[in-house]
Scaffold this motif. Structure first.
Motif, PDB file in Angstrom:
ATOM      1  N   LEU A  59       0.818  -1.217   0.000  1.00 32.43           N
ATOM      2  CA  LEU A  59       0.000   0.000   0.000  1.00 32.43           C
ATOM      3  C   LEU A  59       0.855   1.272   0.000  1.00 32.43           C
ATOM      4  CD1 LEU A  59      -3.034   0.215  -0.138  1.00 32.43           C
ATOM      5  CD2 LEU A  59      -3.140   0.329   2.341  1.00 32.43           C
ATOM      6  N   THR A  60       2.010   1.192   0.692  1.00 33.29           N
ATOM      7  CA  THR A  60       2.881   2.367   0.801  1.00 33.29           C
ATOM      8  C   THR A  60       3.302   2.871  -0.572  1.00 33.29           C
ATOM      9  OG1 THR A  60       3.732   1.375   2.820  1.00 33.29           O
ATOM     10  CG2 THR A  60       4.948   3.249   1.943  1.00 33.29           C
ATOM     11  N   GLU A  61       3.535   1.917  -1.472  1.00 34.55           N
ATOM     12  CA  GLU A  61       4.035   2.292  -2.788  1.00 34.55           C
ATOM     13  C   GLU A  61       3.029   3.162  -3.547  1.00 34.55           C
ATOM     14  OE1 GLU A  61       5.918  -0.326  -6.299  1.00 34.55           O
ATOM     15  OE2 GLU A  61       6.160  -1.099  -4.263  1.00 34.55           O
ATOM     16  N   GLU A  62       1.741   2.926  -3.284  1.00 36.41           N
ATOM     17  CA  GLU A  62       0.706   3.687  -3.988  1.00 36.41           C
ATOM     18  C   GLU A  62       0.343   4.978  -3.260  1.00 36.41           C
ATOM     19  OE1 GLU A  62      -2.900   1.454  -4.901  1.00 36.41           O
ATOM     20  OE2 GLU A  62      -1.728  -0.357  -4.541  1.00 36.41           O
ATOM     21  N   ALA A  63       0.710   5.061  -1.984  1.00 37.81           N
ATOM     22  CA  ALA A  63       0.191   6.145  -1.142  1.00 37.81           C
ATOM     23  C   ALA A  63       0.683   7.519  -1.583  1.00 37.81           C
ATOM     24  CB  ALA A  63       0.585   5.904   0.308  1.00 37.81           C
ATOM     25  N   VAL A  64      -0.109   8.527  -1.274  1.00 39.31           N
ATOM     26  CA  VAL A  64       0.272   9.908  -1.558  1.00 39.31           C
ATOM     27  C   VAL A  64       1.132  10.400  -0.390  1.00 39.31           C
ATOM     28  CG1 VAL A  64      -0.573  12.229  -2.041  1.00 39.31           C
ATOM     29  CG2 VAL A  64      -1.886  10.249  -2.797  1.00 39.31           C
ATOM     30  N   LEU A  65       2.452  10.336  -0.589  1.00 41.75           N
ATOM     31  CA  LEU A  65       3.394  10.655   0.480  1.00 41.75           C
ATOM     32  C   LEU A  65       4.264  11.826   0.056  1.00 41.75           C
ATOM     33  CD1 LEU A  65       4.398   6.924   0.972  1.00 41.75           C
ATOM     34  CD2 LEU A  65       2.805   8.193   2.412  1.00 41.75           C
ATOM     35  N   GLU A  66       5.006  12.373   0.985  1.00 42.81           N
ATOM     36  CA  GLU A  66       5.862  13.519   0.660  1.00 42.81           C
ATOM     37  C   GLU A  66       7.318  13.083   0.498  1.00 42.81           C
ATOM     38  OE1 GLU A  66       4.843  16.736  -0.012  1.00 42.81           O
ATOM     39  OE2 GLU A  66       2.885  15.786  -0.115  1.00 42.81           O
ATOM     40  N   ARG A  67       8.096  13.048   1.578  1.00 45.59           N
ATOM     41  CA  ARG A  67       9.497  12.643   1.486  1.00 45.59           C
ATOM     42  C   ARG A  67       9.778  11.514   2.464  1.00 45.59           C
ATOM     43  NH1 ARG A  67      13.162  16.588  -0.631  1.00 45.59           N
ATOM     44  NH2 ARG A  67      12.054  18.416  -1.399  1.00 45.59           N
ATOM     45  N   LYS A  68      10.608  10.555   2.043  1.00 45.52           N
ATOM     46  CA  LYS A  68      11.013   9.521   2.993  1.00 45.52           C
ATOM     47  C   LYS A  68      11.977  10.166   3.984  1.00 45.52           C
ATOM     48  CE  LYS A  68      14.822   7.651   0.276  1.00 45.52           C
ATOM     49  NZ  LYS A  68      15.254   6.663  -0.673  1.00 45.52           N
ATOM     50  N   ILE A  69      11.764   9.856   5.249  1.00 43.20           N
ATOM     51  CA  ILE A  69      12.575  10.521   6.280  1.00 43.20           C
ATOM     52  C   ILE A  69      13.933   9.830   6.377  1.00 43.20           C
ATOM     53  CG2 ILE A  69      12.758  11.164   8.723  1.00 43.20           C
ATOM     54  CD1 ILE A  69      10.570  12.670   7.117  1.00 43.20           C
ATOM     55  N   THR A  70      14.969  10.564   6.018  1.00 38.08           N
ATOM     56  CA  THR A  70      16.329  10.035   6.069  1.00 38.08           C
ATOM     57  C   THR A  70      17.133  10.704   7.173  1.00 38.08           C
ATOM     58  OG1 THR A  70      16.883  11.658   4.389  1.00 38.08           O
ATOM     59  CG2 THR A  70      16.448   9.421   3.627  1.00 38.08           C
ATOM     60  N   HIS A  71      16.653  11.826   7.649  1.00 42.41           N
ATOM     61  CA  HIS A  71      17.378  12.577   8.681  1.00 42.41           C
ATOM     62  C   HIS A  71      16.490  12.786   9.902  1.00 42.41           C
ATOM     63  CE1 HIS A  71      19.896  13.266   5.225  1.00 42.41           C
ATOM     64  NE2 HIS A  71      20.824  13.802   5.992  1.00 42.41           N
ATOM     65  N   GLU A  72      16.878  12.151  10.999  1.00 44.53           N
ATOM     66  CA  GLU A  72      16.163  12.314  12.263  1.00 44.53           C
ATOM     67  C   GLU A  72      16.915  13.376  13.047  1.00 44.53           C
ATOM     68  OE1 GLU A  72      13.452  10.670  13.002  1.00 44.53           O
ATOM     69  OE2 GLU A  72      13.470   8.943  11.638  1.00 44.53           O
ATOM     70  N   GLN A  73      16.238  14.446  13.383  1.00 50.63           N
ATOM     71  CA  GLN A  73      16.951  15.564  14.005  1.00 50.63           C
ATOM     72  C   GLN A  73      16.325  16.000  15.324  1.00 50.63           C
ATOM     73  OE1 GLN A  73      16.610  18.364  10.761  1.00 50.63           O
ATOM     74  NE2 GLN A  73      18.356  17.468   9.677  1.00 50.63           N
ATOM     75  N   ILE A  74      17.200  16.430  16.210  1.00 45.01           N
ATOM     76  CA  ILE A  74      16.755  17.016  17.473  1.00 45.01           C
ATOM     77  C   ILE A  74      17.440  18.365  17.592  1.00 45.01           C
ATOM     78  CG2 ILE A  74      16.773  16.823  19.988  1.00 45.01           C
ATOM     79  CD1 ILE A  74      16.826  13.768  19.604  1.00 45.01           C
ATOM     80  N   MET A  75      16.697  19.345  18.011  1.00 41.51           N
ATOM     81  CA  MET A  75      17.255  20.686  18.111  1.00 41.51           C
ATOM     82  C   MET A  75      16.933  21.248  19.486  1.00 41.51           C
ATOM     83  SD  MET A  75      16.493  23.578  15.304  1.00 41.51           S
ATOM     84  CE  MET A  75      17.811  24.613  14.717  1.00 41.51           C
ATOM     85  N   ILE A  76      17.946  21.823  20.117  1.00 41.86           N
ATOM     86  CA  ILE A  76      17.726  22.446  21.421  1.00 41.86           C
ATOM     87  C   ILE A  76      17.989  23.934  21.267  1.00 41.86           C
ATOM     88  CG2 ILE A  76      18.430  22.499  23.848  1.00 41.86           C
ATOM     89  CD1 ILE A  76      19.481  19.581  23.375  1.00 41.86           C
ATOM     90  N   LEU A  77      17.001  24.718  21.607  1.00 47.10           N
ATOM     91  CA  LEU A  77      17.136  26.165  21.446  1.00 47.10           C
ATOM     92  C   LEU A  77      17.217  26.835  22.807  1.00 47.10           C
ATOM     93  CD1 LEU A  77      14.365  26.889  18.773  1.00 47.10           C
ATOM     94  CD2 LEU A  77      16.763  26.336  18.381  1.00 47.10           C
TER      95      LEU A  77
END
Lengths: 255, 430
Positions: free
Chosen positions: B63-81
């Motif tokens: 089902l994933t292959e057909e789904a309307v998706l945006e970008r595959k997540i390749t970068h997991e990020q954490i930000m501390i401000l």
């Protein structure tokens, strides 16, 4: 049974249309919808079928993208849908659209009344009802806000600039209704569910033998920015300023 | 009651939970009706958002292959401000996105995704009625037997509430009360349109790659945090705040979000973009302990957000995948159980089998960790302060890292004893 045909157009939802800073118009992200005024036409057909007897049906001329319109239109009460499905609908002018609809109306067969909106909410060219009437050699009554029936005749009230005109015509006829004609209710659950089961007839260009060549071609669509006059009434006391404002508005014909 | 007024299952809400459930039931030949309040599925949604693909694959392989998706997540990020400073952590793991495998997760825009998912369920035979609001449930002999929508009544063997956080249906069924402020966060989100190239440049991505970022320390000390997802042609940026604390704070939620957007480490990411969507919604914040005591009664199940299935660990937020999985569990329970009073217990068992409840239980402690107020105020300041000293070079003799750290902790008004207690609490929680 004689049919009452409501014509509608599947248009881009103006809420999603964006005008870019360079005045170019972006409709790529716009969802489709049944032209708001055409919802009045559909409701008018359903009401007319109730009064006159007969079967309310819908008719549209549109490309494959108009598919969602079928269920939406049928959920509003009509019993059947007809769809002239052609990619050429995108480039169609009023003449082409009227030819397509008129050909379909002939194909559908026995109909007592064709109801359109006065104009579509995108182009508002107000050509379809008169042109269909001309092609099918039927009387046309425009700007209609009230419809009553006497035997096989329609008594229609037309809204003019500042008066109401009552017209009587023997059916069949073509009518263009104004939004004041009715208040289309939101379809209920059962109406929405039933819509998916109602019959749809699709016509192709070949079925109807229509000349799809438009003579009008849209060469550009640009955003329009109204130039404001930027007049400020700041002299004198508030009473005289209001008087000046009122006078200026009267001069512009706004009041 | 005529034959036409009776379905096997009625699902209220065409979000991922409701549609996943409808998809599986329809596939098994059940007569399913999904009732959605919005004109199109997803139109009322404000989720971030990210979809973990395992859930979609559970509904139907491929089902994933057909789904309307945006970008595959390749970068997991954490930000501390903190103030105008920022620490960024960027975790890149190719194993999440191996060639020939379904990528682990995608950023999604819910308006598009939900519409696609609902259309798929319709293709398979489910009926989706949009633009219809369910007003009430119909109860007979202690059992929920149908719904009321306007003047229409529809009946079903099972009614499933998939109507989101603060579920009105669950309230009508008497399974939850009106929510109280501490159970939910206020989520606010903006979608900012940018050309794909610009997004790829700013986040160091390839054309199909995307980043998901959690942001800490952006809430002026209020319990909450920010999030950012890269879509194909836009960035979803938002934050979630606890409403009570926000109300006491003085600054409006909108103003705090505006400050986040203008932060020197965030603004360059969205500069030149155009805001194309702005919305706010409630978010379940309590995790496992927020799940209502009972999520079913005879003839009635709760799935997705309606049942409180949301996980927030601080480094990731999960809701959409849990919604889908709970929809799958409900569908399995309905399909495998014939006795009407056993569907609910079977659903609970399925939620365990499918590892949803165990997963939520396993990360339940994060709620304790995230309840430490210093996480949102002094700790981001301390982290940034340590980095500041670490990277400051001015020709003077630097202090030892230990000494620096101690000084920073002290200058932020946190005692070593407090820090020790929090670390211990954190350790116990997770």
């Amino acid at each position: 049974m004689s049919k009452i045909i409501a014509c509608y157009k599947w248009v881009a939802d103006e809420a999603d249309i964006r005008i870019n800073p360079d005045q170019s118009v972006d409709i790529t992200k716009a969802k489709g919808k049944i032209s708001d005024y055409d919802k009045n036409a559909i409701e008018a057909a359903v009401e007319a079928a109730g009064k006159l007897g007969g079967q309310a049906v819908t008719l549209t001329f549109g490309n494959a993208g108009a598919k969602p319109s079928i269920k939406d239109a049928l959920s509003r009460g009509p019993e059947e849908a007809y769809w002239v499905k052609a990619a050429e609908a995108d480039q169609a002018d009023g003449a082409v659209t009227a030819r397509a609809l008129a050909a379909a109306i002939q194909k559908i067969g026995d109909s007592s009344l064709v109801i359109c909106a006065e104009g579509a909410s995108d182009t508002y060219a107000r050509q379809i009802a008169p042109r269909i009437g001309a092609i099918l050699n039927l009387p046309v009554i425009s700007s209609v806000i009230i419809m009553t029936f006497e035997g096989n005749s329609l008594v229609a009230t037309r809204k003019l600039e500042d008066s109401l005109e009552t017209v009587k015509v023997e059916l069949p006829a073509v009518v263009a209704v104004l939004p004041e004609a009715n208040n289309p209710p939101l379809p209920g659950l059962k109406a929405v569910m039933a819509a998916g089961k109602k019959p749809l007839t699709e016509y192709s260009a070949a079925d109807l033998g229509i000349d799809f060549k438009p003579r009008n071609q849209v060469v550009a669509v640009k955003g329009y920015v109204m130039n404001r006059k930027n007049i400020i009434f700041d002299a004198g006391d508030s009473v005289s300023r209001v008087k000046e404002l009122a006078a200026a508005l009267r001069k512009e014909g706004v009041l | 009651m005529s034959e036409a007024d009776k379905m096997d299952v009625i699902i209220i809400g065409a979000g991922p939970a409701g549609i996943a459930c409808a998809y599986i039931l329809a596939q098994a030949g059940k007569e399913v009706l999904v009732i959605e309040r919005a004109e199109t599925p997803g139109a009322k949604n404000v989720t971030g958002g990210r979809l973990y693909t395992y859930a979609l694959e559970m509904v139907d392989k491929g089902l994933t292959e057909e789904a309307v998706l945006e970008r595959k997540i390749t970068h997991e990020q954490i930000m501390i401000l903190s103030q105008d400073k920022a620490i960024s952590i960027d975790y890149h793991d190719p194993s999440f996105n191996r060639e020939g495998q379904v990528p682990q997760s995608y950023s999604i825009l819910r308006a598009q995704f939900d519409e696609w998912f609902a259309a798929k369920a319709e293709e398979i035979g489910a009926m989706v009625a949009c633009g219809v609001k369910v007003d009430d449930l119909i109860e007979k002999d202690g059992k929920i037997i149908g719904v009321v929508a306007g003047e229409d009544e529809m009946y079903a063997d099972v009614v499933i509430a998939a109507d989101g956080v603060n579920s009105f249906m669950a309230q009508k069924a008497g399974l939850i009360k009106d929510i109280s402020a501490h159970q939910v966060g206020v989520g606010i989100k903006e979608v900012i349109e940018l050309p794909p190239d610009t997004i790829q440049e700013r986040f160091n991505l390839k054309p199909d790659e995307g980043a998901a970022r959690m942001i800490l320390g952006c809430t002026e000390g209020i319990h909450g945090g920010g999030f950012l997802y890269t879509n194909r042609e836009s960035i979803s940026l938002g934050c979630v705040l606890m409403p009570e604390e926000a109300a006491a704070h003085g600054k409006s939620v909108h103003e705090i979000f505006q400050d986040l957007k203008m932060h020197p480490a965030i603004y360059p990411l969205i500069a030149g973009g155009e805001s194309i969507e702005y919305g706010a919604h409630l978010v379940s914040e309590e995790g496992y302990r927020g799940i209502p005591q009972k999520i079913y009664r005879e003839g009635f199940l709760m799935i997705g957000d309606a049942a409180g299935f949301v996980i927030n660990t601080g480094y990731s937020i999960r809701g959409i995948d849990l919604a889908i999985v709970s929809g799958v569990a409900a569908a399995r329970a309905v399909l495998n159980t014939s006795a009407s009073d056993q569907v609910g217990p079977a659903y609970l068992q399925e939620l365990k089998n499918i590892e949803l409840l165990p997963t939520m239980q396993a990360v339940d402690g994060y709620a304790d960790l995230l309840a430490i107020p210093r996480i949102y105020s002094s700790y981001p300041r301390i982290a940034v302060g340590v980095f500041e000293r670490l990277f400051t070079v001015n020709g003077q003799k630097p202090n030892s890292l230990i000494k620096n750290t101690k000084e920073v902790i002290k200058s932020n008004g946190v005692s070593m004893w407090q820090l020790f207690k929090d670390v211990l609490r954190g350790y116990k929680s997770i």
